[in-house]
Design an enzyme around this catalytic site. Sequence first.
Site, mmCIF file in Angstrom:
data_model
loop_
_atom_site.group_PDB
_atom_site.id
_atom_site.type_symbol
_atom_site.label_atom_id
_atom_site.label_comp_id
_atom_site.label_asym_id
_atom_site.label_seq_id
_atom_site.Cartn_x
_atom_site.Cartn_y
_atom_site.Cartn_z
ATOM 1 N N TYR A 107 1.026 -1.307 0.123
ATOM 2 C CA TYR A 107 0.171 0.667 0.066
ATOM 3 C C TYR A 107 1.236 1.105 -0.295
ATOM 4 O O TYR A 107 2.386 1.068 0.681
ATOM 5 C CB TYR A 107 -0.689 0.302 1.047
ATOM 6 C CG TYR A 107 -1.593 -1.094 1.121
ATOM 7 C CD1 TYR A 107 -3.273 -0.680 0.726
ATOM 8 C CD2 TYR A 107 -1.703 -1.966 2.207
ATOM 9 C CE1 TYR A 107 -4.290 -1.735 0.540
ATOM 10 C CE2 TYR A 107 -3.311 -3.284 1.932
ATOM 11 C CZ TYR A 107 -3.797 -3.055 1.197
ATOM 12 O OH TYR A 107 -4.993 -3.344 1.353
ATOM 13 N N TYR A 146 -0.189 -9.444 1.059
ATOM 14 C CA TYR A 146 0.627 -8.803 2.232
ATOM 15 C C TYR A 146 0.526 -9.628 3.496
ATOM 16 O O TYR A 146 0.105 -9.919 3.754
ATOM 17 C CB TYR A 146 0.878 -7.898 1.949
ATOM 18 C CG TYR A 146 -0.773 -7.405 2.252
ATOM 19 C CD1 TYR A 146 -0.942 -6.741 3.423
ATOM 20 C CD2 TYR A 146 -2.370 -6.863 1.217
ATOM 21 C CE1 TYR A 146 -1.319 -6.569 4.392
ATOM 22 C CE2 TYR A 146 -2.756 -6.280 2.236
ATOM 23 C CZ TYR A 146 -3.356 -6.761 3.270
ATOM 24 O OH TYR A 146 -3.969 -5.595 4.165
ATOM 25 N N ARG A 156 -1.895 -11.532 4.395
ATOM 26 C CA ARG A 156 -3.623 -11.448 4.103
ATOM 27 C C ARG A 156 -3.846 -11.726 2.439
ATOM 28 O O ARG A 156 -3.150 -11.688 1.341
ATOM 29 C CB ARG A 156 -3.790 -10.005 4.150
ATOM 30 C CG ARG A 156 -4.135 -9.730 5.787
ATOM 31 C CD ARG A 156 -4.747 -9.287 6.080
ATOM 32 N NE ARG A 156 -6.301 -9.979 5.477
ATOM 33 C CZ ARG A 156 -7.077 -9.751 5.074
ATOM 34 N NH1 ARG A 156 -7.476 -8.359 5.038
ATOM 35 N NH2 ARG A 156 -8.091 -10.554 4.782
ATOM 36 N N HIS A 159 -7.463 -8.156 -2.055
ATOM 37 C CA HIS A 159 -8.703 -7.724 -1.729
ATOM 38 C C HIS A 159 -8.801 -6.591 -1.942
ATOM 39 O O HIS A 159 -7.691 -5.336 -1.843
ATOM 40 C CB HIS A 159 -8.916 -8.757 0.007
ATOM 41 C CG HIS A 159 -7.925 -7.859 0.802
ATOM 42 N ND1 HIS A 159 -6.710 -8.160 1.269
ATOM 43 C CD2 HIS A 159 -7.958 -6.537 1.193
ATOM 44 C CE1 HIS A 159 -6.158 -7.364 1.634
ATOM 45 N NE2 HIS A 159 -7.158 -6.125 2.744
ATOM 46 N N HIS A 161 -10.629 -2.803 -1.108
ATOM 47 C CA HIS A 161 -11.070 -2.101 0.526
ATOM 48 C C HIS A 161 -12.273 -1.718 -0.613
ATOM 49 O O HIS A 161 -11.954 -1.050 -1.226
ATOM 50 C CB HIS A 161 -10.532 -1.333 1.357
ATOM 51 C CG HIS A 161 -9.331 -2.163 1.860
ATOM 52 N ND1 HIS A 161 -9.993 -3.548 3.344
ATOM 53 C CD2 HIS A 161 -8.338 -2.657 1.540
ATOM 54 C CE1 HIS A 161 -8.612 -3.419 3.823
ATOM 55 N NE2 HIS A 161 -7.974 -3.459 2.531
HETATM 56 FE FE FE Z 1 -5.642 -4.637 3.239
#
Ligand code: FE
Length: 236
Positions: A107, A146, A156, A159, A161
């Site tokens: 991110y 990640y 994770r 995905h 958000h």
């Molecule tokens: Fe996330």
Amino acid sequence: MATNSPLPHPSVFLGEEQLKIIRGYRVHETRTPNRKLRVVTPSQTIGPFFSPGLLQPGDDDLASLKPGGARAQGTPMIIRGQVLDESGKPVRKALIEVWQANQWGKYEHPDDITQAPLDPNFKGWGRVLTQDDGRYEFRSIKPGAYPNPGYDNWMRPPHVHFSLFSAGLMQRLITQMYFPDEPLNDIDPILNGVDDLAARASLIARQLPDAADGSNVFSFDIVLRGTQETTFFIEP
Ligand code: FE
């Protein structure tokens, strides 16, 4: 200045024409008792009503910093779906915002302390309003998995958000879209924290045939309420 004088009934300060307008208005009909009230509290449809001016060209494209600009690396994808209410009716002009990691699971956010690289051409967030038929669409690249810092070996699954806000909601709804056939889905504590299987399935997109340009296409409908309701998350 406050006084102890009772406020007049609305018929005193509303003209006959205005009273005609509010007669038959459901809440007034059901809530107004026979005797006169000191104060009438009218109902009002809950906003907000978003203006298209909120949107800038390219806001529906996470994989480029500006329209026509260089593309982010990764597998191109399109996410499309429909926002529906409890009865299956489309919800128009709902504001959907999405954000996601780049193809390496990074991110662009100061809290992301992983060593994965940033992609200078990846914007990573998007915003659209649903059309009159409740449909929306984003372009992006498929996000990577990640690690969740502080939790050994917890990766994770990929995905996206989602945040959704529309007229009639008191606060925004947030959820996460997962991808089908991802092995990490089966061991993710967040996704599997949703006990009910149907509720968990509501978070997993359906893959459709690829688009003409080769992009993967995923369908993710959002149902605001009812037996088909999408699972929404609370903010920690
Ligand atoms: Fe996330």
